[in-house]
Design a protein around this motif. Sequence first.
Motif, PDB file in Angstrom:
ATOM      1  N   ALA A  53      48.034 -30.071 -26.422  1.00 48.03           N
ATOM      2  CA  ALA A  53      47.360 -31.177 -27.098  1.00 48.03           C
ATOM      3  C   ALA A  53      46.173 -31.675 -26.273  1.00 48.03           C
ATOM      4  CB  ALA A  53      48.334 -32.315 -27.359  1.00 48.03           C
ATOM      5  N   LEU A  54      46.361 -31.770 -24.955  1.00 52.11           N
ATOM      6  CA  LEU A  54      45.278 -32.212 -24.087  1.00 52.11           C
ATOM      7  C   LEU A  54      44.137 -31.200 -24.073  1.00 52.11           C
ATOM      8  CD1 LEU A  54      47.159 -33.762 -21.033  1.00 52.11           C
ATOM      9  CD2 LEU A  54      45.880 -34.960 -22.813  1.00 52.11           C
ATOM     10  N   CYS A  55      44.473 -29.914 -24.119  1.00 45.58           N
ATOM     11  CA  CYS A  55      43.439 -28.882 -24.191  1.00 45.58           C
ATOM     12  C   CYS A  55      42.638 -29.020 -25.488  1.00 45.58           C
ATOM     13  CB  CYS A  55      44.068 -27.497 -24.101  1.00 45.58           C
ATOM     14  SG  CYS A  55      44.767 -27.100 -22.483  1.00 45.58           S
ATOM     15  N   ILE A  60      37.748 -31.067 -28.416  1.00 41.24           N
ATOM     16  CA  ILE A  60      37.113 -31.991 -29.368  1.00 41.24           C
ATOM     17  C   ILE A  60      35.992 -32.765 -28.686  1.00 41.24           C
ATOM     18  CG2 ILE A  60      37.465 -34.106 -30.709  1.00 41.24           C
ATOM     19  CD1 ILE A  60      40.281 -33.065 -31.364  1.00 41.24           C
ATOM     20  N   LEU A  61      36.301 -33.331 -27.529  1.00 36.88           N
ATOM     21  CA  LEU A  61      35.312 -34.145 -26.825  1.00 36.88           C
ATOM     22  C   LEU A  61      34.141 -33.294 -26.330  1.00 36.88           C
ATOM     23  CD1 LEU A  61      37.686 -36.449 -24.723  1.00 36.88           C
ATOM     24  CD2 LEU A  61      36.425 -37.040 -26.801  1.00 36.88           C
ATOM     25  N   SER A  62      34.448 -32.134 -25.746  1.00 40.22           N
ATOM     26  CA  SER A  62      33.386 -31.329 -25.161  1.00 40.22           C
ATOM     27  C   SER A  62      32.427 -30.793 -26.213  1.00 40.22           C
ATOM     28  CB  SER A  62      33.975 -30.177 -24.342  1.00 40.22           C
ATOM     29  OG  SER A  62      34.687 -29.274 -25.156  1.00 40.22           O
ATOM     30  N   CYS A  63      32.951 -30.284 -27.324  1.00 49.33           N
ATOM     31  CA  CYS A  63      32.081 -29.693 -28.354  1.00 49.33           C
ATOM     32  C   CYS A  63      31.454 -30.752 -29.261  1.00 49.33           C
ATOM     33  CB  CYS A  63      32.874 -28.687 -29.190  1.00 49.33           C
ATOM     34  SG  CYS A  63      33.359 -27.211 -28.284  1.00 49.33           S
ATOM     35  N   GLY A  64      32.245 -31.737 -29.698  1.00 48.64           N
ATOM     36  CA  GLY A  64      31.721 -32.754 -30.605  1.00 48.64           C
ATOM     37  C   GLY A  64      30.609 -33.569 -29.987  1.00 48.64           C
ATOM     38  N   ILE A  65      30.811 -34.026 -28.763  1.00 47.22           N
ATOM     39  CA  ILE A  65      29.818 -34.873 -28.098  1.00 47.22           C
ATOM     40  C   ILE A  65      28.555 -34.087 -27.761  1.00 47.22           C
ATOM     41  CG2 ILE A  65      29.331 -36.178 -25.990  1.00 47.22           C
ATOM     42  CD1 ILE A  65      32.291 -37.009 -25.987  1.00 47.22           C
ATOM     43  N   GLN A 249      33.768 -29.548  -7.214  1.00 45.40           N
ATOM     44  CA  GLN A 249      34.246 -28.493  -8.101  1.00 45.40           C
ATOM     45  C   GLN A 249      33.621 -28.615  -9.484  1.00 45.40           C
ATOM     46  OE1 GLN A 249      38.548 -28.487  -8.070  1.00 45.40           O
ATOM     47  NE2 GLN A 249      38.612 -28.480  -5.837  1.00 45.40           N
ATOM     48  N   LEU A 250      33.454 -29.845  -9.958  1.00 43.88           N
ATOM     49  CA  LEU A 250      32.862 -30.039 -11.283  1.00 43.88           C
ATOM     50  C   LEU A 250      31.381 -29.674 -11.294  1.00 43.88           C
ATOM     51  CD1 LEU A 250      34.618 -33.358 -12.393  1.00 43.88           C
ATOM     52  CD2 LEU A 250      34.999 -31.058 -13.304  1.00 43.88           C
ATOM     53  N   VAL A 251      30.692 -29.875 -10.161  1.00 43.53           N
ATOM     54  CA  VAL A 251      29.292 -29.447 -10.056  1.00 43.53           C
ATOM     55  C   VAL A 251      29.203 -27.922 -10.170  1.00 43.53           C
ATOM     56  CG1 VAL A 251      27.300 -29.264  -8.516  1.00 43.53           C
ATOM     57  CG2 VAL A 251      28.503 -31.437  -8.744  1.00 43.53           C
ATOM     58  N   VAL A 252      30.103 -27.216  -9.501  1.00 45.62           N
ATOM     59  CA  VAL A 252      30.133 -25.759  -9.596  1.00 45.62           C
ATOM     60  C   VAL A 252      30.460 -25.336 -11.030  1.00 45.62           C
ATOM     61  CG1 VAL A 252      31.212 -23.653  -8.744  1.00 45.62           C
ATOM     62  CG2 VAL A 252      30.796 -25.550  -7.177  1.00 45.62           C
ATOM     63  N   THR A 253      31.379 -26.052 -11.653  1.00 45.74           N
ATOM     64  CA  THR A 253      31.712 -25.790 -13.057  1.00 45.74           C
ATOM     65  C   THR A 253      30.477 -25.889 -13.938  1.00 45.74           C
ATOM     66  OG1 THR A 253      33.995 -26.551 -12.868  1.00 45.74           O
ATOM     67  CG2 THR A 253      33.002 -26.660 -15.047  1.00 45.74           C
ATOM     68  N   PHE A 254      29.672 -26.941 -13.733  1.00 47.72           N
ATOM     69  CA  PHE A 254      28.464 -27.139 -14.534  1.00 47.72           C
ATOM     70  C   PHE A 254      27.490 -25.987 -14.336  1.00 47.72           C
ATOM     71  CE2 PHE A 254      24.206 -28.716 -15.362  1.00 47.72           C
ATOM     72  CZ  PHE A 254      24.355 -29.407 -16.556  1.00 47.72           C
ATOM     73  N   ALA A 255      27.279 -25.578 -13.086  1.00 48.26           N
ATOM     74  CA  ALA A 255      26.348 -24.488 -12.793  1.00 48.26           C
ATOM     75  C   ALA A 255      26.813 -23.183 -13.435  1.00 48.26           C
ATOM     76  CB  ALA A 255      26.211 -24.315 -11.276  1.00 48.26           C
ATOM     77  N   ALA A 256      28.096 -22.875 -13.300  1.00 49.34           N
ATOM     78  CA  ALA A 256      28.626 -21.646 -13.901  1.00 49.34           C
ATOM     79  C   ALA A 256      28.519 -21.707 -15.422  1.00 49.34           C
ATOM     80  CB  ALA A 256      30.079 -21.447 -13.484  1.00 49.34           C
ATOM     81  N   GLY A 257      28.754 -22.879 -15.988  1.00 49.79           N
ATOM     82  CA  GLY A 257      28.647 -23.041 -17.431  1.00 49.79           C
ATOM     83  C   GLY A 257      27.241 -22.827 -17.944  1.00 49.79           C
ATOM     84  N   TYR A 258      26.242 -23.288 -17.185  1.00 51.71           N
ATOM     85  CA  TYR A 258      24.854 -23.116 -17.633  1.00 51.71           C
ATOM     86  C   TYR A 258      24.453 -21.646 -17.596  1.00 51.71           C
ATOM     87  CZ  TYR A 258      20.305 -24.940 -18.894  1.00 51.71           C
ATOM     88  OH  TYR A 258      19.170 -25.241 -19.599  1.00 51.71           O
ATOM     89  N   GLN A 316      29.925 -28.682 -21.883  1.00 51.34           N
ATOM     90  CA  GLN A 316      31.238 -28.484 -22.481  1.00 51.34           C
ATOM     91  C   GLN A 316      32.276 -28.139 -21.425  1.00 51.34           C
ATOM     92  OE1 GLN A 316      30.708 -25.569 -25.562  1.00 51.34           O
ATOM     93  NE2 GLN A 316      29.585 -26.977 -26.886  1.00 51.34           N
ATOM     94  N   TRP A 317      31.943 -27.208 -20.543  1.00 46.28           N
ATOM     95  CA  TRP A 317      32.882 -26.866 -19.478  1.00 46.28           C
ATOM     96  C   TRP A 317      33.125 -28.054 -18.558  1.00 46.28           C
ATOM     97  CZ3 TRP A 317      36.266 -23.404 -19.862  1.00 46.28           C
ATOM     98  CH2 TRP A 317      36.012 -22.153 -20.445  1.00 46.28           C
ATOM     99  N   PHE A 318      32.063 -28.813 -18.278  1.00 49.73           N
ATOM    100  CA  PHE A 318      32.196 -29.981 -17.402  1.00 49.73           C
ATOM    101  C   PHE A 318      33.147 -31.007 -18.005  1.00 49.73           C
ATOM    102  CE2 PHE A 318      31.007 -34.112 -15.753  1.00 49.73           C
ATOM    103  CZ  PHE A 318      30.804 -33.886 -14.403  1.00 49.73           C
ATOM    104  N   ILE A 319      32.934 -31.334 -19.294  1.00 48.08           N
ATOM    105  CA  ILE A 319      33.780 -32.330 -19.964  1.00 48.08           C
ATOM    106  C   ILE A 319      35.204 -31.822 -20.110  1.00 48.08           C
ATOM    107  CG2 ILE A 319      34.160 -33.576 -22.130  1.00 48.08           C
ATOM    108  CD1 ILE A 319      31.084 -33.599 -22.482  1.00 48.08           C
ATOM    109  N   TYR A 320      35.345 -30.586 -20.538  1.00 47.15           N
ATOM    110  CA  TYR A 320      36.682 -30.005 -20.731  1.00 47.15           C
ATOM    111  C   TYR A 320      37.451 -29.980 -19.416  1.00 47.15           C
ATOM    112  CZ  TYR A 320      40.251 -26.580 -21.998  1.00 47.15           C
ATOM    113  OH  TYR A 320      41.449 -25.933 -22.216  1.00 47.15           O
ATOM    114  N   ASP A 321      36.777 -29.544 -18.361  1.00 49.51           N
ATOM    115  CA  ASP A 321      37.411 -29.488 -17.040  1.00 49.51           C
ATOM    116  C   ASP A 321      37.805 -30.884 -16.572  1.00 49.51           C
ATOM    117  OD1 ASP A 321      38.391 -28.283 -14.834  1.00 49.51           O
ATOM    118  OD2 ASP A 321      36.494 -27.601 -14.020  1.00 49.51           O
ATOM    119  N   ALA A 322      36.904 -31.840 -16.786  1.00 48.22           N
ATOM    120  CA  ALA A 322      37.180 -33.214 -16.356  1.00 48.22           C
ATOM    121  C   ALA A 322      38.386 -33.790 -17.091  1.00 48.22           C
ATOM    122  CB  ALA A 322      35.951 -34.085 -16.602  1.00 48.22           C
TER     123      ALA A 322
END
Length: 327
Positions: A53-55, A60-65, A249-258, A316-322
């Motif tokens: 459910a959390l996933c 929802i938050l990552s894609c919708g926003i 870690q979230l900064v690395v997530t953002f870079a990998a996502g881009y 999206q990866w940043f929000i989802y990961d967070a």
Amino acid sequence: MFSSLLETARNSPFRGPLTGAQCEAAPSQAMAASSAVPPSGDSCEFGSSKYFALCGLGGILSCGITHTAVVPLDLVKCRLQVDPDKYKNVVNGFKVSVREEGMRGLAKGWAPTFIGYSLQGLCKFGLYEVFKVGYSGMLDEEAAYSYRTFVYLAASASAEFFADIALSPLEAAKVRIQTMPGFATTLREAWPKMVQNEGFGTFYKGLVPLWGRQIPYTMMKFACFEKTLEILYKYVVPKPREQCTKGEQLVVTFAAGYIAGVFCAIVSHPADTVVSKLNQDKTATVGSIVGKLGWAGVWKGLGPRIIMIGTLTALQWFIYDAVKVCI
């Protein structure tokens, strides 16, 4: 059946798309494709109903926003694709759109975008977890680790298949609002018009090319993200992931996502152009569009789409990961 699925999830070498594999046979080979790692004492058990459910909530938050935030750029991108003679480039597209409809006109299509991509995010990220648990459970531990990239690809493709069924009606309404002047300005106005004039089938007219756009995009999104993250932690980040703070870690997530987003935009762009044309012209077919546009034509609007998709994927990866780390 559900109890056996949850048991498989708990014993799976995969702890979600962002967490490391736990392979007892090869503890030193913890899955490299992981980003922000939650602290010990997780808020919910992996593979539980709450976990899935959390996933889904994170999706929802990552894609919708994120998709709603870039509606103005998406609007110009769609207009470049369907009317390149009028909208010459991104800058010209913004100028013409503002001149004709004002700044408020750049928000056209925000409602179907928010609703459609929230539903898509729910299925994309939530079902990805479910399918990944299921597919990895079909393999033994060693095979699951060795062929983890193929598990990512299969799980993401399966999840996107269902996610696009949820997205397609709202995507069709969005494109009509954004690219057909005078047709409608809101979802409340566009939806009944489309049903009355063309029937409910019009909402799924672009489903097959939507699959052609989104399934390769999502496969690249997940697999490329995981591999890019592995490379960044191995060659770029100056310390082991376990020693990084959550913020780092979230900064690395953002870079990998881009980085993953750039590749996503490229592999899925021709199909994106076809989808936009199909939803604009109710008489068009895939063959007629490709024949009319030619090879060069289907790449129109790639520049703004790379910017849009790169930013979207990173956020999206940043929000989802967070969400997975913090909730």
